[in-house]
Motif scaffolding. Structure first.
Motif, PDB file in Angstrom:
ATOM      1  N   ALA A 216       0.819  -1.208   0.000  1.00 41.94           N
ATOM      2  CA  ALA A 216       0.000   0.000   0.000  1.00 41.94           C
ATOM      3  C   ALA A 216       0.855   1.261   0.000  1.00 41.94           C
ATOM      4  N   ASN A 247      -9.903  -6.278   3.803  1.00 42.59           N
ATOM      5  CA  ASN A 247     -10.646  -5.050   4.068  1.00 42.59           C
ATOM      6  C   ASN A 247     -11.822  -5.025   3.101  1.00 42.59           C
ATOM      7  N   ASN A 252      -9.238   1.081   0.801  1.00 41.14           N
ATOM      8  CA  ASN A 252      -9.329   1.529   2.190  1.00 41.14           C
ATOM      9  C   ASN A 252      -7.994   1.417   2.914  1.00 41.14           C
ATOM     10  N   GLU A 253      -7.089   0.589   2.384  1.00 39.70           N
ATOM     11  CA  GLU A 253      -5.791   0.373   3.026  1.00 39.70           C
ATOM     12  C   GLU A 253      -4.728   1.352   2.551  1.00 39.70           C
ATOM     13  N   LYS A 354      -2.743 -12.395   0.540  1.00 41.60           N
ATOM     14  CA  LYS A 354      -3.347 -11.149   1.000  1.00 41.60           C
ATOM     15  C   LYS A 354      -4.812 -11.426   1.234  1.00 41.60           C
TER      16      LYS A 354
END
Length: 421
Positions: A216, A247, A252-253, A354
């Protein structure tokens, strides 16, 4: 005559060379994580039927909501009317999308969600009196099969015959923590020499490239640069959206949020085709004018189909339950344990995971889309597990409702495959 034999008479399947692969397995039933063929054989759907049926096949809560909706309103054109399922879906989706998203535009599938996002970016500048005609995209990205989506995709195996007809694209490497500065320098040169309309990317995981994962913080450097240089950003969350990365959305990360987000696949839990392109209020406002031509003239006949909307509302409700969130964490932890178990195997070149996504690169010299992929697919199916390798990469993306027993069978089948490759 079997489904398989009847199929051959008239059907043309996607992503398939019928000359060398004439057969398609006839499936007659799907429930939970299990697919059943016409001979009664069962298969664990370990990739959620292309990342769509994340709550399992024929989920009773979702089908009951859809059945109820079917009794009151089935289809209505969305250009002149609205309805409760569309309004409700927009309200529920905005609650869980990145905080800068405020407008919802309906499409039919992932490719058309991307197509609409590209057109939004182009017309956003057109309406401002600026001509911008070039997009920036990551190497090896995949965004769909319509012409705009093909243009920004970087996998020639999908696009080869059409490359002379595609839009102008500038490609940059995927950031990996060691090349970030070089990428920023490349971007500076690109924007100096081109009229850039936007940057499109798959956040955190590049699906068709073999579930390649990037961090990220590394991606955020590129997004921050784009934001500072007034370049619109388009996050293709068709694959990653709705919990896959751990998520609700991969975006959002990431600190810098996209201007436009493309959604499909798990949006309706695999029940009915539908897609959405969301955007900021700023983008939407550029299409408001007394000039009719400045409106967004992009439409699908089944836009905001009430039945599809009802499936999406139910899926979002399930996604936010404690049970599903707990399951996502358990699958993620199980993946990590399995990685630790096999990462030093002589036939394993690399592993990565992930959320509920796990990928294993095999240590072989076979071509990416060669015979190994076909051998592995058949090996898995013979043992009751549906996995569809991407060349030399085996990946898992199971439904959130998969049992530990089913997941362990998937793992053990992969371990058995490592002994024969």
């Amino acid at each position: 005559m079997s489904l398989q034999e009847r199929d051959k008479k008239h059907l043309w399947h996607p992503l398939k060379q019928h000359q060398t692969h004439p057969n398609s397995l006839g499936i007659v039933k799907a429930k939970g994580c299990i697919l059943t063929d016409e001979k009664g054989n069962e298969y664990i759907d370990a990739i959620s039927s292309w990342y769509t049926c994340m709550f399992g096949h024929c989920n009773e809560f979702i089908t009951s909501c859809v059945y109820k909706q079917m009794q009151t309103l089935d289809q209505i054109m969305f250009s002149d009317f609205t309805h409760e399922p569309a309004v409700k879906l927009s309200e529920e989706l905005i609650k869980i999308l990145p905080e800068n998203q405020n407008r919802i535009f309906f499409n039919d599938n992932g490719s058309t969600a991307v197509e609409a996002g590209i057109k939004m970016a182009l017309q956003y500048y057109f309406n401002k009196g600026e001509k911008r005609n070039t997009f920036i995209a990551l190497e090896n990205g995949f965004h769909g099969d319509t012409f705009g989506a093909m243009s920004v995709s970087g996998l020639s195996v999908y696009n080869g015959p059409f490359e002379d007809f595609l839009m102008d694209i500038e490609r940059i490497p995927v950031p990996n923590g060691t090349n970030n500065k070089e990428i920023i320098h490349q971007l500076e040169k690109i924007i100096a020499e081109n009229n850039i309309a936007g940057f499109i990317y798959e956040p955190l995981v590049q699906g068709a490239a073999g579930m390649q994962i990037h961090k990220a913080d590394d991606l955020n450097e590129i997004l921050k640069f784009c934001s500072e240089n007034k370049i619109l950003t388009i996050a293709d969350e068709v694959m990653t959206g709705f919990g896959k990365t751990g998520n609700h959305f991969a975006s959002n990360e990431i600190a810098t949020k996209p201007d436009i987000i493309c959604l499909s696949k798990a949006l309706t839990a695999g029940l009915i085709p539908m897609a959405i392109t969301s955007c900021t209020e700023e983008i939407y406002s550029r299409f408001l004018s007394n000039d009719m031509a400045k409106g967004f003239f992009h439409c699908h006949t089944y836009s905001a189909n009430p039945i599809a909307c009802s499936a999406a509302i139910a899926a979002i409700e399930l996604l936010q339950t404690d049970e599903i969130q707990k399951n996502i964490k358990q699958i993620s932890n199980a993946h990590k344990a399995f990685e630790a178990r096999i990462k030093n195997h002589s036939k394993v070149n690399a592993t990565r995971s992930k959320g509920v996504i796990l990928a294993i690169d095999l240590n072989t010299n076979s071509s990416r889309y060669g015979t190994l992929r076909d051998q592995l697919l058949q090996f898995f199916m013979d043992r009751g597990v549906f996995l569809r390798p991407l060349g030399n990469t085996i990946y898992i993306q199971p439904p959130y409702i998969i049992t530990d027993l089913e997941l362990q069978k998937v793992y053990k089948t992969i371990e058995a495959a490592l002994e024969i490759v």
